[in-house]
Design a protein around this motif. Structure first.
Motif, PDB file in Angstrom:
ATOM      1  N   TRP A  73       8.936   5.876  -6.847  1.00  0.00           N
ATOM      2  CA  TRP A  73       8.927   4.640  -6.066  1.00  0.00           C
ATOM      3  C   TRP A  73       7.597   4.457  -5.348  1.00  0.00           C
ATOM      4  CZ3 TRP A  73      13.055   1.328  -3.811  1.00  0.00           C
ATOM      5  CH2 TRP A  73      14.162   1.250  -4.665  1.00  0.00           C
ATOM      6  N   THR A  74       7.086   5.526  -4.753  1.00  0.00           N
ATOM      7  CA  THR A  74       5.809   5.440  -4.038  1.00  0.00           C
ATOM      8  C   THR A  74       4.702   4.982  -4.980  1.00  0.00           C
ATOM      9  OG1 THR A  74       6.510   7.246  -2.601  1.00  0.00           O
ATOM     10  CG2 THR A  74       4.170   6.703  -2.600  1.00  0.00           C
ATOM     11  N   GLN A  75       4.605   5.636  -6.119  1.00  0.00           N
ATOM     12  CA  GLN A  75       3.551   5.304  -7.077  1.00  0.00           C
ATOM     13  C   GLN A  75       3.813   3.967  -7.763  1.00  0.00           C
ATOM     14  OE1 GLN A  75       3.005   8.614  -9.806  1.00  0.00           O
ATOM     15  NE2 GLN A  75       3.020  10.114  -8.126  1.00  0.00           N
ATOM     16  N   GLY A  76       5.065   3.652  -8.002  1.00  0.00           N
ATOM     17  CA  GLY A  76       5.397   2.440  -8.748  1.00  0.00           C
ATOM     18  C   GLY A  76       5.293   1.167  -7.942  1.00  0.00           C
ATOM     19  N   LEU A  77       5.589   1.236  -6.653  1.00  0.00           N
ATOM     20  CA  LEU A  77       5.558   0.030  -5.831  1.00  0.00           C
ATOM     21  C   LEU A  77       4.196  -0.213  -5.193  1.00  0.00           C
ATOM     22  CD1 LEU A  77       9.054   0.072  -4.081  1.00  0.00           C
ATOM     23  CD2 LEU A  77       8.358  -1.034  -6.221  1.00  0.00           C
ATOM     24  N   ALA A  78       3.418   0.842  -4.974  1.00  0.00           N
ATOM     25  CA  ALA A  78       2.075   0.664  -4.431  1.00  0.00           C
ATOM     26  C   ALA A  78       1.240  -0.183  -5.381  1.00  0.00           C
ATOM     27  CB  ALA A  78       1.406   2.020  -4.210  1.00  0.00           C
TER      28      ALA A  78
ATOM     29  N   GLU B  71       0.838  -1.193   0.000  1.00  0.00           N
ATOM     30  CA  GLU B  71       0.000   0.000   0.000  1.00  0.00           C
ATOM     31  C   GLU B  71       0.876   1.247   0.000  1.00  0.00           C
ATOM     32  OE1 GLU B  71      -3.146  -0.456  -0.305  1.00  0.00           O
ATOM     33  OE2 GLU B  71      -3.363  -2.559   0.277  1.00  0.00           O
ATOM     34  N   GLU B  72       0.298   2.375  -0.396  1.00  0.00           N
ATOM     35  CA  GLU B  72       1.063   3.623  -0.408  1.00  0.00           C
ATOM     36  C   GLU B  72       1.552   4.016   0.977  1.00  0.00           C
ATOM     37  OE1 GLU B  72      -0.170   7.125  -2.353  1.00  0.00           O
ATOM     38  OE2 GLU B  72      -0.332   6.218  -4.344  1.00  0.00           O
ATOM     39  N   SER B  73       0.822   3.556   2.001  1.00  0.00           N
ATOM     40  CA  SER B  73       1.189   3.874   3.383  1.00  0.00           C
ATOM     41  C   SER B  73       2.120   2.831   3.994  1.00  0.00           C
ATOM     42  CB  SER B  73      -0.070   3.988   4.238  1.00  0.00           C
ATOM     43  OG  SER B  73      -0.811   2.769   4.199  1.00  0.00           O
ATOM     44  N   SER B  74       2.499   1.813   3.208  1.00  0.00           N
ATOM     45  CA  SER B  74       3.305   0.706   3.720  1.00  0.00           C
ATOM     46  C   SER B  74       4.776   1.063   3.851  1.00  0.00           C
ATOM     47  CB  SER B  74       3.196  -0.503   2.775  1.00  0.00           C
ATOM     48  OG  SER B  74       1.883  -0.997   2.692  1.00  0.00           O
ATOM     49  N   SER B  75       5.466   0.220   4.604  1.00  0.00           N
ATOM     50  CA  SER B  75       6.919   0.154   4.531  1.00  0.00           C
ATOM     51  C   SER B  75       7.259  -1.126   3.785  1.00  0.00           C
ATOM     52  CB  SER B  75       7.541   0.126   5.924  1.00  0.00           C
ATOM     53  OG  SER B  75       7.355   1.364   6.589  1.00  0.00           O
ATOM     54  N   VAL B  76       8.428  -1.150   3.168  1.00  0.00           N
ATOM     55  CA  VAL B  76       8.838  -2.313   2.388  1.00  0.00           C
ATOM     56  C   VAL B  76      10.299  -2.642   2.673  1.00  0.00           C
ATOM     57  CG1 VAL B  76       7.204  -1.999   0.473  1.00  0.00           C
ATOM     58  CG2 VAL B  76       9.426  -0.838   0.408  1.00  0.00           C
ATOM     59  N   LYS B  77      10.645  -3.896   2.406  1.00  0.00           N
ATOM     60  CA  LYS B  77      12.040  -4.342   2.411  1.00  0.00           C
ATOM     61  C   LYS B  77      12.334  -4.810   1.001  1.00  0.00           C
ATOM     62  CE  LYS B  77      15.106  -7.709   4.688  1.00  0.00           C
ATOM     63  NZ  LYS B  77      15.142  -8.770   5.735  1.00  0.00           N
ATOM     64  N   VAL B  78      13.394  -4.295   0.407  1.00  0.00           N
ATOM     65  CA  VAL B  78      13.662  -4.562  -1.002  1.00  0.00           C
ATOM     66  C   VAL B  78      15.152  -4.774  -1.256  1.00  0.00           C
ATOM     67  CG1 VAL B  78      11.706  -3.101  -1.710  1.00  0.00           C
ATOM     68  CG2 VAL B  78      14.014  -2.132  -1.664  1.00  0.00           C
ATOM     69  N   GLN B  79      15.432  -5.409  -2.398  1.00  0.00           N
ATOM     70  CA  GLN B  79      16.726  -5.345  -3.059  1.00  0.00           C
ATOM     71  C   GLN B  79      16.510  -4.527  -4.329  1.00  0.00           C
ATOM     72  OE1 GLN B  79      19.630  -6.237  -1.972  1.00  0.00           O
ATOM     73  NE2 GLN B  79      19.759  -8.384  -1.330  1.00  0.00           N
ATOM     74  N   TYR B  80      17.466  -3.685  -4.670  1.00  0.00           N
ATOM     75  CA  TYR B  80      17.280  -2.855  -5.854  1.00  0.00           C
ATOM     76  C   TYR B  80      18.614  -2.480  -6.471  1.00  0.00           C
ATOM     77  CZ  TYR B  80      18.980   1.131  -3.241  1.00  0.00           C
ATOM     78  OH  TYR B  80      19.789   1.969  -2.521  1.00  0.00           O
ATOM     79  N   THR B  81      18.560  -2.135  -7.769  1.00  0.00           N
ATOM     80  CA  THR B  81      19.678  -1.494  -8.456  1.00  0.00           C
ATOM     81  C   THR B  81      19.104  -0.368  -9.292  1.00  0.00           C
ATOM     82  OG1 THR B  81      20.948  -3.556  -8.529  1.00  0.00           O
ATOM     83  CG2 THR B  81      21.627  -1.810 -10.039  1.00  0.00           C
ATOM     84  N   GLY B  82      19.848   0.747  -9.385  1.00  0.00           N
ATOM     85  CA  GLY B  82      19.417   1.887 -10.186  1.00  0.00           C
ATOM     86  C   GLY B  82      20.457   2.266 -11.218  1.00  0.00           C
TER      87      GLY B  82
ATOM     88  N   VAL C 258      10.134  -5.712 -10.044  1.00  0.00           N
ATOM     89  CA  VAL C 258       9.491  -4.663 -10.825  1.00  0.00           C
ATOM     90  C   VAL C 258      10.543  -3.773 -11.486  1.00  0.00           C
ATOM     91  CG1 VAL C 258       7.817  -2.779 -10.779  1.00  0.00           C
ATOM     92  CG2 VAL C 258       7.583  -4.681  -9.175  1.00  0.00           C
ATOM     93  N   LEU C 259      10.360  -3.527 -12.787  1.00  0.00           N
ATOM     94  CA  LEU C 259      11.154  -2.549 -13.516  1.00  0.00           C
ATOM     95  C   LEU C 259      10.439  -1.204 -13.428  1.00  0.00           C
ATOM     96  CD1 LEU C 259      13.460  -1.837 -15.602  1.00  0.00           C
ATOM     97  CD2 LEU C 259      11.781  -2.387 -17.383  1.00  0.00           C
ATOM     98  N   LEU C 260      11.129  -0.186 -12.928  1.00  0.00           N
ATOM     99  CA  LEU C 260      10.580   1.164 -12.849  1.00  0.00           C
ATOM    100  C   LEU C 260      11.398   2.095 -13.736  1.00  0.00           C
ATOM    101  CD1 LEU C 260      10.136   1.626  -8.969  1.00  0.00           C
ATOM    102  CD2 LEU C 260       8.376   0.923 -10.618  1.00  0.00           C
TER     103      LEU C 260
END
Length: 312
Positions: free
Chosen positions: A265-270, A225-236, A278-280
């Motif tokens: 990130w907020t809009q893309g992961l929600a 959710e947009e109000s969530s916290s997340v744990k991720v692996q990422y590369t940019g 996910v590719l953003l």
């Protein structure tokens, strides 16, 4: 007021680049504080005069022997022994909670009725107090633990958080869902090493003036959710293929609230799910705009590959 110490005090920060079953038979259990001697708990006081009764795995009845009573901040008692899986140091623990006012024993709040367990207790997190990690490790699912909160708010509300462990499982280390078959051919091409670390071929891609959100792996876990916290692996990466940041290279996933990161990130992961990759593609207006940030030039379109490992 909050129902868990993790919610109160384990405020994981985002990385600068991105914002930066147990047996359910009808038996009850009652005890006062656990007398086991864990050296890592030596700085925490045990709470006396509080009990929990009821069927394991269901909402317990919390009783205080005398009211009003006082509690030391961070004091604890193990009120019910669990009967499920034993909690390990690699687990993420989810708890249902009851807040009980120590002034009169009244219930202030509860997650049981709406079935909204708190899953922010990541026992691998360096930001979680070591004593509380030790308190959970070795307990079993359906155990109930009391933790004292001596609150300094204007109402002076001190209370007991009675936390019942409802699940304990390790977070995945990479995306674990099903490969998405219909990824548009004109997007950057992503490949993965055996450990899950992504590499990218920009494939002649020139970017987009709108946010692009393309699942590459679709997970079956909880929805973010947009109000969530997340744990991720990422590369940019920048559009020219230059990598500017990667949690993979740092050797550990990162956790943050979606309210702390760039809008892309907020809009893309929600709306995405745990276990997904996910590719953003984030245009400048949803990234850092006209400001240069570290090795990211001003007005940069950013490309991220994000593995969603947990949400809470």
């Amino acid at each position: 007021m909050c129902l868990t110490l993790a919610a109160c005090g384990d405020s994981s920060k985002a990385d600068d680049s991105s914002s930066k079953s147990g047996n359910s038979s009808s038996k009850s259990s009652e005890s006062s504080s656990d007398s086991s001697d864990k050296s890592s708990l030596k700085n925490l006081k045990q709470i006396a005069g509080i009990t929990a009764t009821g069927e394991l795995g269901k909402k317990p009845t919390i009783e205080l022997a005398n009211t009003p009573m006082t509690v030391a901040d961070g004091s604890y008692a193990v009120l019910q022994k669990g009967d499920g899986k034993e909690v390990s140091a690699d687990d993420r623990v989810c708890v249902q909670g009851i807040a009980v006012n120590v002034k009169d024993g009244s219930e202030l709040d509860s997650t049981w009725e709406k079935n909204t367990p708190d899953c922010s207790w990541d026992l691998t997190s360096s930001q979680l107090n070591e004593a509380y990690k030790e308190l959970f490790v070795g307990q079993k699912v359906n155990a109930t633990i009391a933790i004292g909160v001596n609150d300094s708010n204007s109402a002076g509300t001190s209370y007991i958080m009675a936390l019942t462990i409802v699940s304990a499982e390790p977070d995945p280390t990479k995306a674990t869902g099903e490969e998405v078959k219909d990824v548009p051919s004109d997007l950057p091409k992503v490949t993965r090493a055996k450990d899950g670390k992504p590499s990218i071929d920009m494939n002649g891609y020139k970017g987009s003036d709108k946010l692009v959100v393309q699942p590459l792996i679709k997970g079956s876990g909880a929805k973010v959710e947009e109000s969530s916290s997340v744990k991720v692996q990422y590369t940019g990466w920048l559009l020219d293929g230059t990598q500017f940041d990667s949690s993979w290279d740092k050797g550990t996933p990162t956790s943050f609230s979606l309210s702390q990161v760039i809008k892309g990130w907020t809009q893309g992961l929600a709306g995405q799910t745990v276990g997904s990759q996910v590719l953003l593609v984030v245009p400048p207006d949803l990234g850092y705009g006209s400001s240069a940030t570290g090795s990211i030039p001003a007005n940069s379109t950013l490309v991220f590959v994000v593995d969603i490992l947990a949400t809470y």
